[in-house]
Design a protein around this motif. Sequence first.
Motif, PDB file in Angstrom:
ATOM      1  N   ASN A 118     -12.079   4.694  -6.906  1.00 22.14           N
ATOM      2  CA  ASN A 118     -11.539   4.496  -5.555  1.00 22.14           C
ATOM      3  C   ASN A 118     -12.125   5.523  -4.602  1.00 22.14           C
ATOM      4  N   ASN A 122      -8.985   4.648 -11.388  1.00 19.94           N
ATOM      5  CA  ASN A 122      -8.788   4.714  -9.932  1.00 19.94           C
ATOM      6  C   ASN A 122      -9.297   6.007  -9.320  1.00 19.94           C
ATOM      7  N   LEU A 146      -5.852   5.950   3.705  1.00 16.34           N
ATOM      8  CA  LEU A 146      -6.134   5.894   2.265  1.00 16.34           C
ATOM      9  C   LEU A 146      -4.889   6.285   1.475  1.00 16.34           C
ATOM     10  N   GLU A 147      -4.787   5.769   0.243  1.00 13.35           N
ATOM     11  CA  GLU A 147      -3.638   6.086  -0.618  1.00 13.35           C
ATOM     12  C   GLU A 147      -3.864   7.442  -1.308  1.00 13.35           C
ATOM     13  N   MET A 188      -9.607   1.367  -2.086  1.00 15.07           N
ATOM     14  CA  MET A 188      -9.733   2.488  -1.139  1.00 15.07           C
ATOM     15  C   MET A 188     -11.013   2.390  -0.317  1.00 15.07           C
ATOM     16  N   GLU A 214      -9.574  11.307   7.247  1.00 15.96           N
ATOM     17  CA  GLU A 214      -8.272  10.719   7.582  1.00 15.96           C
ATOM     18  C   GLU A 214      -7.800  11.172   8.958  1.00 15.96           C
ATOM     19  N   ASP A 261     -10.127  -0.123   2.239  1.00 20.07           N
ATOM     20  CA  ASP A 261      -9.239   0.498   3.231  1.00 20.07           C
ATOM     21  C   ASP A 261     -10.049   1.311   4.238  1.00 20.07           C
ATOM     22  N   ARG A 262     -10.987   2.104   3.743  1.00 25.24           N
ATOM     23  CA  ARG A 262     -11.764   2.933   4.676  1.00 25.24           C
ATOM     24  C   ARG A 262     -12.658   2.069   5.553  1.00 25.24           C
ATOM     25  N   ALA A 286     -15.166   4.975  -1.799  1.00 23.16           N
ATOM     26  CA  ALA A 286     -14.778   5.119  -0.392  1.00 23.16           C
ATOM     27  C   ALA A 286     -15.630   6.187   0.294  1.00 23.16           C
ATOM     28  N   LYS A 298       0.852  -1.184   0.000  1.00 25.55           N
ATOM     29  CA  LYS A 298       0.000   0.000   0.000  1.00 25.55           C
ATOM     30  C   LYS A 298       0.893   1.241   0.000  1.00 25.55           C
TER      31      LYS A 298
END
Lengths: 306, 306
Positions: free
Chosen positions: B192, B188, B268-269, B258, B302, B261-262, B196, B76
């Motif tokens: 993404n 993306n 997040l990226e 993403m 974030e 991830d959340r 998210a 990641k």
Amino acid sequence: MKIAVVGAGAVGLYYGSLLQRAGHEVRFLLRRDYDAITRSGLTVTSPRGDFHLEGVQGFRDSCDMGTVDLVLIALKAFANQHLVEMVRPLLGSATALLTVQNGLGNEELLADAFGGDRVLGGVAMIGVTRGEPGVVNHMALGSIRLGEFSGGRSVRSEQVAAMFGAAGVTCEAVADLRKIRWEKLVWNIPFNGLCALTNQTPGTLLANPATRCLVAEIMDEVIAGGNAQGLSEPISREYREEMLTSTVQHTSDYRPSMMVDRLEGRPLELEAIYRIPLRYAAQQGVPMVRVGMLNALLDLGEPVHP
Amino acid sequence: MKIAVVGAGAVGLYYGSLLQRAGHEVRFLLRRDYDAITRSGLTVTSPRGDFHLEGVQGFRDSCDMGTVDLVLIALKAFANQHLVEMVRPLLGSATALLTVQNGLGNEELLADAFGGDRVLGGVAMIGVTRGEPGVVNHMALGSIRLGEFSGGRSVRSEQVAAMFGAAGVTCEAVADLRKIRWEKLVWNIPFNGLCALTNQTPGTLLANPATRCLVAEIMDEVIAGGNAQGLSEPISREYREEMLTSTVQHTSDYRPSMMVDRLEGRPLELEAIYRIPLRYAAQQGVPMVRVGMLNALLDLGEPVHP
């Protein structure tokens, strides 16, 4: 003065209660709060002092309310398809209509049905929410600016403003209703939508540098959209700074109405606060890109329309 | 070939498992899945056929892995501050590095540390998620395009592509790595982030007319941003239509990384997928307004950085 309040959510109940306390005869069209208010009256909590009103006149159907001198309309704009039929039984020959609903398009709806001469629009800068049935919680602010739908100052608009003033509401009659509508949108468009979308308060949005910048950029788009409408004078850049500062000071922890609507599963006032302003701005060649994106993201969570 | 897989999430485990099945000696740097994989091997479920690998070499520390011919990096990007030290012990004199991480900036990081001549970048179009420890669920697609960080075709990039091809992965070596990086961002950046943010799948976003339009507008912004970078040839408008059609067909119900991830509480990226592309586009005078707004809205959720 005989006053009917149509759309007795937090805003309608709050202003109606102040007018009744000041001695006016106020009749409330109620739904959720009918039982509580007709049984036990109306309680207002406020940093300016809590108070309780007994003998509040509540009605379930506007056909039972009789005609009045002034109809104060605070209905959620997403219920506007019912508004004309709710208002019609209240009208005598000289009844005035004052809508303090959010966004654009509300005066036009009333003017189409009953004639533009009856219609006033008002912009309330207020933080107020409903509590338990029969309770309204006033959080902050509360001033109203109002004006004639047909434009210009009038004796009537000055009288209505004086009536609110005597009831303890800072109220000003202005010549350019469209300008104050767009000024209100400078706050409503970023904060109503972003708070509903992210489930965060205005203060949280302004504490994060990225979203603070986004709020300011959205305000700039709305100011550009408004200033393309031929207002009597343009909305200034300073107005944006006042809104940002005032929000931090007064409504940092406030949950805007659209955030509450989403949390409570109601529809959102997207037509009045987003789609009509987007159309008006686009007609003048101003795209409001971020406002359009916010509208699309909010639309995603809405029930599908037939 | 001796291959180390660094960043053994879904993507790294999936491609590593195919390479091991094809006869290569693959060493996995593991964290969450270490116990499960070293004890019971690695299971891949896939519409192309499930399979199970025994005797998978797992390591907790890259210092124990020895040097290899190729390092496949699927970490990641939000953990990139650890990447250089994870990779260093794996390098022999001719070791190549292939990063298939998301977004921009990953090749630059490796090139700064180890020299650009070692670095290849790859773009994986794949829907794959982790299941229980030791299980990877391949949902859809899976092809890779790769190229030299320094640009141009090379024997090495052709050999690596052939190695993937022999392992059952459709893989093509290209001369312009930057172009395929930006092409991947065309997917993306909208999906993404929007998935998210809204907790909705790509298919839901494309079924709503307002958000489908927004996705297409964001893709247009990314294409404009990429085409301002002096690519070997511009990304075409048809590419956008291909992406929309392919998403409906293949990844409608897929949860982009993403979004996962959340949901799972990871960072997040944002740097790789949003901030670096925004900077590169702005440097060429292309603002990508909606992409910036999406980045701001994602940033709000974030953790605050020191």
